[in-house]
Every structure is written in C-alpha cells, then in structure tokens.
Design a protein around this motif. Structure first.
Motif, PDB file in Angstrom:
ATOM      1  N   THR A   8       0.855  -1.179   0.000  1.00 21.66           N
ATOM      2  CA  THR A   8       0.000   0.000   0.000  1.00 21.66           C
ATOM      3  C   THR A   8       0.896   1.236   0.000  1.00 21.66           C
ATOM      4  O   THR A   8       1.203   1.792   1.037  1.00 21.66           O
ATOM      5  CB  THR A   8      -0.928   0.000   1.226  1.00 21.66           C
ATOM      6  N   LYS A   9       1.326   1.632  -1.210  1.00 20.90           N
ATOM      7  CA  LYS A   9       2.160   2.821  -1.321  1.00 20.90           C
ATOM      8  C   LYS A   9       1.285   4.076  -1.371  1.00 20.90           C
ATOM      9  O   LYS A   9       1.709   5.142  -1.003  1.00 20.90           O
ATOM     10  CB  LYS A   9       3.036   2.743  -2.570  1.00 20.90           C
ATOM     11  N   ASN A  10       0.058   3.931  -1.874  1.00 24.24           N
ATOM     12  CA  ASN A  10      -0.841   5.065  -2.028  1.00 24.24           C
ATOM     13  C   ASN A  10      -2.098   4.844  -1.194  1.00 24.24           C
ATOM     14  O   ASN A  10      -2.464   3.722  -0.877  1.00 24.24           O
ATOM     15  CB  ASN A  10      -1.231   5.230  -3.495  1.00 24.24           C
ATOM     16  N   GLN A  11      -2.739   5.933  -0.867  1.00 24.65           N
ATOM     17  CA  GLN A  11      -4.035   5.849  -0.212  1.00 24.65           C
ATOM     18  C   GLN A  11      -5.111   5.944  -1.290  1.00 24.65           C
ATOM     19  O   GLN A  11      -5.143   6.895  -2.064  1.00 24.65           O
ATOM     20  CB  GLN A  11      -4.183   7.000   0.795  1.00 24.65           C
ATOM     21  N   TYR A  12      -5.987   4.943  -1.326  1.00 21.14           N
ATOM     22  CA  TYR A  12      -7.031   4.912  -2.333  1.00 21.14           C
ATOM     23  C   TYR A  12      -8.376   5.237  -1.690  1.00 21.14           C
ATOM     24  O   TYR A  12      -8.563   5.067  -0.487  1.00 21.14           O
ATOM     25  CB  TYR A  12      -7.089   3.524  -2.988  1.00 21.14           C
ATOM     26  N   SER A  13      -9.305   5.675  -2.505  1.00 20.64           N
ATOM     27  CA  SER A  13     -10.659   5.913  -2.019  1.00 20.64           C
ATOM     28  C   SER A  13     -11.280   4.578  -1.611  1.00 20.64           C
ATOM     29  O   SER A  13     -10.833   3.508  -2.031  1.00 20.64           O
ATOM     30  CB  SER A  13     -11.505   6.561  -3.119  1.00 20.64           C
ATOM     31  N   SER A  14     -12.326   4.647  -0.810  1.00 16.37           N
ATOM     32  CA  SER A  14     -12.973   3.406  -0.367  1.00 16.37           C
ATOM     33  C   SER A  14     -13.526   2.640  -1.562  1.00 16.37           C
ATOM     34  O   SER A  14     -13.496   1.403  -1.594  1.00 16.37           O
ATOM     35  CB  SER A  14     -14.088   3.723   0.629  1.00 16.37           C
ATOM     36  N   LYS A  15     -14.024   3.365  -2.559  1.00 19.13           N
ATOM     37  CA  LYS A  15     -14.548   2.721  -3.766  1.00 19.13           C
ATOM     38  C   LYS A  15     -13.453   1.945  -4.489  1.00 19.13           C
ATOM     39  O   LYS A  15     -13.645   0.790  -4.883  1.00 19.13           O
ATOM     40  CB  LYS A  15     -15.140   3.785  -4.687  1.00 19.13           C
ATOM     41  N   ALA A  16     -12.288   2.574  -4.617  1.00 19.13           N
ATOM     42  CA  ALA A  16     -11.176   1.898  -5.275  1.00 19.13           C
ATOM     43  C   ALA A  16     -10.698   0.710  -4.454  1.00 19.13           C
ATOM     44  O   ALA A  16     -10.361  -0.350  -5.007  1.00 19.13           O
ATOM     45  CB  ALA A  16     -10.031   2.881  -5.504  1.00 19.13           C
ATOM     46  N   GLU A  17     -10.656   0.863  -3.121  1.00 19.04           N
ATOM     47  CA  GLU A  17     -10.226  -0.239  -2.242  1.00 19.04           C
ATOM     48  C   GLU A  17     -11.111  -1.462  -2.454  1.00 19.04           C
ATOM     49  O   GLU A  17     -10.620  -2.596  -2.523  1.00 19.04           O
ATOM     50  CB  GLU A  17     -10.286   0.202  -0.779  1.00 19.04           C
ATOM     51  N   ILE A  18     -12.413  -1.242  -2.553  1.00 20.20           N
ATOM     52  CA  ILE A  18     -13.345  -2.361  -2.739  1.00 20.20           C
ATOM     53  C   ILE A  18     -13.083  -3.061  -4.067  1.00 20.20           C
ATOM     54  O   ILE A  18     -13.026  -4.292  -4.142  1.00 20.20           O
ATOM     55  CB  ILE A  18     -14.801  -1.857  -2.665  1.00 20.20           C
ATOM     56  N   MET A  47      -8.472   6.284 -13.115  1.00 24.18           N
ATOM     57  CA  MET A  47      -7.128   6.803 -12.857  1.00 24.18           C
ATOM     58  C   MET A  47      -6.581   6.303 -11.518  1.00 24.18           C
ATOM     59  O   MET A  47      -5.374   6.085 -11.387  1.00 24.18           O
ATOM     60  CB  MET A  47      -7.149   8.329 -12.895  1.00 24.18           C
ATOM     61  N   GLU A  48      -7.459   6.105 -10.558  1.00 26.15           N
ATOM     62  CA  GLU A  48      -7.015   5.503  -9.286  1.00 26.15           C
ATOM     63  C   GLU A  48      -6.530   4.078  -9.513  1.00 26.15           C
ATOM     64  O   GLU A  48      -5.469   3.677  -9.009  1.00 26.15           O
ATOM     65  CB  GLU A  48      -8.160   5.494  -8.274  1.00 26.15           C
ATOM     66  N   LEU A  49      -7.308   3.301 -10.248  1.00 27.21           N
ATOM     67  CA  LEU A  49      -6.909   1.920 -10.527  1.00 27.21           C
ATOM     68  C   LEU A  49      -5.621   1.889 -11.333  1.00 27.21           C
ATOM     69  O   LEU A  49      -4.754   1.038 -11.113  1.00 27.21           O
ATOM     70  CB  LEU A  49      -8.026   1.192 -11.277  1.00 27.21           C
TER      71      LEU A  49
END
Length: 223
Positions: A8-18, A47-49
């Motif tokens: 986990t190098k980046n913090q992702y949104s909860s939507k992206a985490e799911i 872009m998050e993915l």
C-alpha cells in the motif's frame, strides 16, 4: 507482476479499495468486464486503478475510462506508464486500450492514424494493428494499401519487435483479402524470414506470411 496488491504505497478511495479487493491472480478478463459493466464509466476511478501500477487493475481501468478525456497528452502518459510492465503485458494493455477505447471515438481513431511515425513503439504498433483490424473485421479500409506495403517493405526489418509483429499482421491480412497484393505480401515474409520457425499450438495459424496467407485464404475458400 499480477493483479494482486503487493503493498500500500498510495491511499485509495474506499470505492477503489473495494474494487482492488475483488481482483486477484485468478481474475479472468470476463470477470473484469463484469465489474466494469457494473461501474460503467468512471474516469476518476479509472485513474485511481491505473495508479496501482498493477496489470489487472489497469486492464479494468481501461474499460471504465472516459474516451472523451483521452487526449494525445493523456495517451502519451498512459503509454509511458505501460513500460513498467513486461513486454507481453504492455502490448496487451495497449491492444486492450485500442480495442476498448480508441476505436470507439472518431477523434481517437484520428490519433491512431497519426501514429505511423510516432517516437513510441507502442503507438506505432497500434497504428499498424489498427490497419490490420480494419481488414480482418471486414470494415472498408482506407485506400492506402500500396503505401502500407511500401512502408512495411522499407522498415519492417529495422523496427522494434512489437511493431514488427503488427506490421507483419497487417501484411498478412492484406494478402488474405486483396488478391492483387497476395504474392507481394508473401514475398515480404520470404525476404524477412520473420516467424518462419515459430511453433504454434494445434489449430492456430502461424505468423510466417506465406503460411498465414495460404491457411487463411484456404479457410475462406472452403467455407
């Protein structure tokens, strides 16, 4: 590199985490399409993915991108990002981008048509792959066949391997569908010797042009 999240190098949104949590090494392309169908278009999530730098999340990202936001500058950045992947993975990403985004929009088709002499090998590959695709999918190709063959004859032996494959593929489909150029296309294969010793699985067509063209023409004549 696979679709699993190694760190986990980046913090992702909860939507992206799911979404990332739904993808693992056993995820198939069909699974990605099902996930994308539920998400529909979401460029920000795409872009998050993409930022995960992982192959399978990036394939999913391509499916949910907004094609209207894929400018030349954005595409240049995506192509540059692909170079962290293995040879096969980056070619797969670029081909997936072409099939699922670039061919769906007139502006992006025009961009692909401008990439014949791009500094990027992946963009040059896409130019040639698109020319082949126009022919094998039965679309009416532009009146550029003679120019394409002249360019292939002049440069294929000096090109990068990923571009060579697409140029060879284009010559193959020209030879299949355009009898006037069939012998010329076969001679390209004989001269270059590309893929002459390639081993292919049973039922697959070899890439060596004389064999490819002969087999594919016979298939169509026997139907």
């Amino acid at each position: 590199m696979d679709g699993q999240r190694a760190s986990t190098k980046n913090q992702y949104s909860s939507k992206a985490e799911i979404i990332i949590g739904q993808i693992n090494a056993n995820t198939k392309l069909g699974d990605l399409r099902k996930i994308a169908k539920d998400i529909k278009k979401d460029h920000e999530l795409a872009m998050e993915l993409w930022s995960t730098e992982m192959f399978l999340p990036r394939l999913l990202a391509i499916l949910i991108m907004d094609k209207k936001l894929l400018s030349q500058d954005v595409l240049n950045r995506l192509v540059q990002d692909m170079h962290i992947h293995t040879f096969d993975e980056r070619n797969n990403l670029m081909d997936w981008l072409m099939a699922n985004q670039l061919t769906k929009d007139k502006k992006n088709i025009a961009l692909m048509q401008s990439w014949q002499n791009s500094p990027s090998a992946l963009q040059r590959r896409t130019y040639w792959y698109y020319q082949a695709r126009l022919r094998w999918t039965g679309q009416t190709p532009p009146n550029n066949t003679a120019d394409l063959l002249s360019a292939i004859e002049a440069t294929i032996e000096q090109e990068d391997p990923e571009v060579q494959w697409a140029m060879n593929f284009t010559a193959g489909w020209i030879g299949v569908y355009d009898e006037m150029y069939r012998t010329r296309c076969m001679k390209i294969g004989e001269k270059t010797g590309l893929y002459k010793d390639e081993k292919v699985a049973k039922g697959c067509t070899p890439s060596y042009l004389p064999a490819f063209i002969t087999i594919e023409v016979n298939k169509r004549n026997n139907n």
